[in-house]
Design a protein around this motif. Structure first.
Motif, short mmCIF file in Angstrom:
data_model
loop_
_atom_site.label_atom_id
_atom_site.label_comp_id
_atom_site.label_asym_id
_atom_site.label_seq_id
_atom_site.Cartn_x
_atom_site.Cartn_y
_atom_site.Cartn_z
N LYS A 74 0.84 -1.21 0.00
CA LYS A 74 0.00 0.00 0.00
C LYS A 74 0.87 1.26 0.00
CE LYS A 74 -4.12 -1.83 2.28
NZ LYS A 74 -4.88 -1.87 3.51
N GLU A 75 1.94 1.23 0.78
CA GLU A 75 2.81 2.43 0.83
C GLU A 75 3.47 2.66 -0.54
OE1 GLU A 75 5.94 2.41 3.80
OE2 GLU A 75 6.23 4.58 3.61
N ALA A 76 3.91 1.56 -1.17
CA ALA A 76 4.52 1.68 -2.50
C ALA A 76 3.49 2.25 -3.49
CB ALA A 76 5.03 0.33 -2.99
N GLN A 77 2.25 1.82 -3.33
CA GLN A 77 1.17 2.27 -4.22
C GLN A 77 0.90 3.78 -4.04
OE1 GLN A 77 -0.75 -0.12 -6.24
NE2 GLN A 77 -1.38 1.80 -7.25
N ILE A 78 1.02 4.27 -2.79
CA ILE A 78 0.81 5.72 -2.56
C ILE A 78 1.84 6.51 -3.37
CG2 ILE A 78 0.87 7.59 -0.85
CD1 ILE A 78 -0.13 5.64 1.27
N TYR A 79 3.10 6.05 -3.35
CA TYR A 79 4.12 6.77 -4.13
C TYR A 79 3.82 6.67 -5.62
CZ TYR A 79 6.94 7.83 -0.07
OH TYR A 79 7.38 8.36 1.11
N TYR A 80 3.37 5.49 -6.05
CA TYR A 80 3.03 5.32 -7.47
C TYR A 80 1.92 6.30 -7.86
CZ TYR A 80 1.30 3.30 -11.78
OH TYR A 80 0.89 3.14 -13.07
N ASN A 81 0.89 6.39 -7.01
CA ASN A 81 -0.24 7.29 -7.30
C ASN A 81 0.20 8.74 -7.37
OD1 ASN A 81 -1.78 5.01 -7.20
ND2 ASN A 81 -2.67 5.42 -5.17
N ASN A 82 1.36 9.05 -6.76
CA ASN A 82 1.85 10.42 -6.77
C ASN A 82 2.97 10.64 -7.77
OD1 ASN A 82 0.44 12.19 -4.58
ND2 ASN A 82 0.56 10.10 -3.81
N GLY A 83 3.06 9.73 -8.73
CA GLY A 83 3.93 9.95 -9.89
C GLY A 83 5.35 9.43 -9.81
N TYR A 84 5.70 8.68 -8.78
CA TYR A 84 7.09 8.21 -8.66
C TYR A 84 7.43 7.14 -9.70
CZ TYR A 84 7.71 10.97 -4.52
OH TYR A 84 7.81 12.04 -3.66
N LYS A 85 8.71 7.13 -10.10
CA LYS A 85 9.16 6.18 -11.15
C LYS A 85 10.51 5.60 -10.73
CE LYS A 85 7.38 9.27 -14.78
NZ LYS A 85 7.20 10.50 -13.99
N PHE A 86 10.53 4.82 -9.66
CA PHE A 86 11.81 4.29 -9.18
C PHE A 86 12.41 3.31 -10.19
CE2 PHE A 86 9.10 4.90 -5.37
CZ PHE A 86 9.78 5.98 -4.84
N ASN A 87 13.75 3.37 -10.32
CA ASN A 87 14.39 2.36 -11.18
C ASN A 87 15.38 1.47 -10.41
OD1 ASN A 87 16.80 3.87 -11.05
ND2 ASN A 87 16.18 5.09 -12.82
N THR A 88 15.63 1.81 -9.15
CA THR A 88 16.55 1.02 -8.33
C THR A 88 15.88 0.71 -6.99
OG1 THR A 88 18.38 2.23 -9.31
CG2 THR A 88 18.87 1.02 -7.30
N MET A 89 16.02 -0.54 -6.55
CA MET A 89 15.39 -0.90 -5.27
C MET A 89 16.43 -1.60 -4.39
SD MET A 89 11.89 -2.97 -4.42
CE MET A 89 12.14 -4.37 -5.49
#
Ligand SMILES: C[S@@+](CC[C@H](N)C(=O)[O-])C[C@H]1O[C@@H](n2cnc3c(N)ncnc32)[C@H](O)[C@@H]1O
Ligand code: SF4
Length: 408
Positions: A74-89
């Motif tokens: 859910k927390e990852a989804q909040i960032y996704y909903n706010n436009g984040y585009k991570f390429n490294t984890m």
């Protein structure tokens, strides 16, 4: 002498900055800004707890893990909903592979929503086997970091890892070293009961086995502990000299004063030195974005409450004054062995001369080299950066310890 002065400066500045704070109860989601590519994920669960460990960790508990992984998504989804585009984890812990099925479906979930190209995972050898390593490899994991600390039977017992067995560990290390692009092994030096011979033998074992990457940390106790007051800096330095001599003798290439690779390898543990900004999800994770520093709650209960209210679970926010931000940049980038002057100009819109009050004495002492477009750390300054970074991280560990005890 110079090392002690630098260490104390870093210690006092970091204390002033990190240990004075106001607590908050979650924040509204932060909009994406285009310089945040790195996602740190914290998984706090471990099969047993090591007394020396300064990270937020708790005992493995299947029920709690069911809840925890659903909250992480859910927390990852909040960032996704706010436009984040991570390429490294970077998945750290705790021991992220302790609940392997959950970990795998979590990675798949993240890969579905983000264009992830690089994944690094921490673990212990007892939470890995050939099949698990193969599954991680097929999922695109580029780096596995296995904590060993020492192979010595007696020392393992003394530091609370009596379960460790050298032969079993080496079996897993060999498999992962062959399969995974970067296998990193963590060691720790300067435990009070550790001998130079034990550390030297630990390094020899890794070198004989051609381990691709070795990270050796100085022991970092919390700053209010007796252990911190009793840190034997002379011994720490001697341990460090052993490390450097061996790494250079075997032609390992440094990425930081603590991390050495057989070949030039990009991913390392100290991602904070490589990425200007990053987002951390999970309990106790740290995010640093646009000169704001956030720490997530340490309580899974509070984590659930905040996430289920669609809030980011930060309990502390600190805005960093520009001068402190520049000093932190300098510490991180010198720890990463240097930086391009243009990177500083791009970030701060100012010339690197702004930092001359630190750079000038370092240059005079031959600790850094000004190479037209780069500032380069000389080998002579490796220990200075090691002890300064230890001071910085010890304050961070102290903060973690405080919040962990409060369960805030
Ligand atoms: C968060 S731990 C996870 C690794 C894994 N769970 C394990 O037990 O090896 C990552 C690394 O942090 C380092 N570490 C933990 N506590 C430390 C301390 N107090 N001082 C120095 N290094 C520490 C250890 O080398 C460890 O391998
Ligand atoms: S060192 Fe690893 S296994 Fe031990 S408590 Fe820390 S995270 Fe857990």
């Amino acid at each position: 002498m110079i090392e002690k002065i630098a260490e104390n400066l870093v210690l006092n500045k970091t204390k002033e900055f990190l240990l004075n704070y106001n607590l908050i109860e979650g924040i509204k989601p932060i909009n994406y800004s285009n310089n945040v590519d790195m996602l740190y994920v914290h998984i706090p669960f471990c099969r047993s707890l090591c007394p020396f460990c300064s990270f937020n960790r708790q005992l493995h508990d299947t029920k709690l893990e069911d809840l925890y992984f659903s909250l992480l998504e859910k927390e990852a989804q909040i960032y996704y909903n706010n436009g984040y585009k991570f390429n490294t984890m970077y998945i750290g812990g705790g021991t992220p592979t302790v609940n392997f099925d959950h970990l795998i479906s979590f990675i798949e979930f993240i890969k579905d929503i983000y264009p992830i190209r690089e994944i690094s995972i921490e673990s212990t050898y007892r939470e890995l086997d050939e099949d698990k390593i193969d599954t991680l490899y097929k999922l695109g994991v580029n780096r596995i970091s296995i904590g060993i600390q020492t192979f010595d039977k007696n020392l393992s017992k003394n530091i609370g890892r009596a379960w460790q067995n050298k032969e079993d560990a080496l079996e897993i290390i060999k498999i992962a070293n062959e399969k995974i692009k970067t296998l990193n092994i963590d060691l720790i030096f300067n435990f009070p009961s550790q001998t130079f011979e034990q550390f030297s033998t630990d390094l020899d074992i890794l070198l004989e086995n051609k381990v691709k990457q070795i990270t050796a940390y100085p022991l970092m106790p919390s700053i209010y502990s007796q252990l911190f007051k009793n840190i034997d800096r002379k011994r720490e330095r001697q341990f460090y000299n052993i490390l450097i001599e061996k790494m250079y003798a075997y032609k390992y290439i440094p990425s930081t004063p603590w991390c050495f690779s057989r070949n030039n390898i990009e991913l390392i543990d100290e991602y904070i030195t490589k990425f200007d900004y990053y987002i951390g999800i999970g309990t106790s994770s740290i995010s640093y974005i646009n000169e704001n520093f956030y720490i997530n709650t340490f309580s899974i209960e509070k984590y659930a409450r905040l996430i289920n209210n669609n809030k980011l679970p930060a309990i502390m926010k600190k805005s960093i004054p520009i001068k402190s931000s520049m000093e932190l940049f300098l510490l991180n980038k010198l720890f990463a062995l240097g930086f391009k002057k243009d990177d500083f100009i791009r970030k701060y819109n100012k010339d690197v001369n702004e930092l001359n009050y630190i750079l000038y004495p370092l240059k005079l002492l031959g600790y850094v080299k000004d190479d037209k477009d780069r500032i380069i750390l000389n080998k002579k300054a490796f220990y200075l950066l090691s002890s300064s970074m230890r001071a910085f991280l010890s304050v961070l560990d102290t903060l973690r310890e405080r919040f962990r005890k409060m369960q805030y």
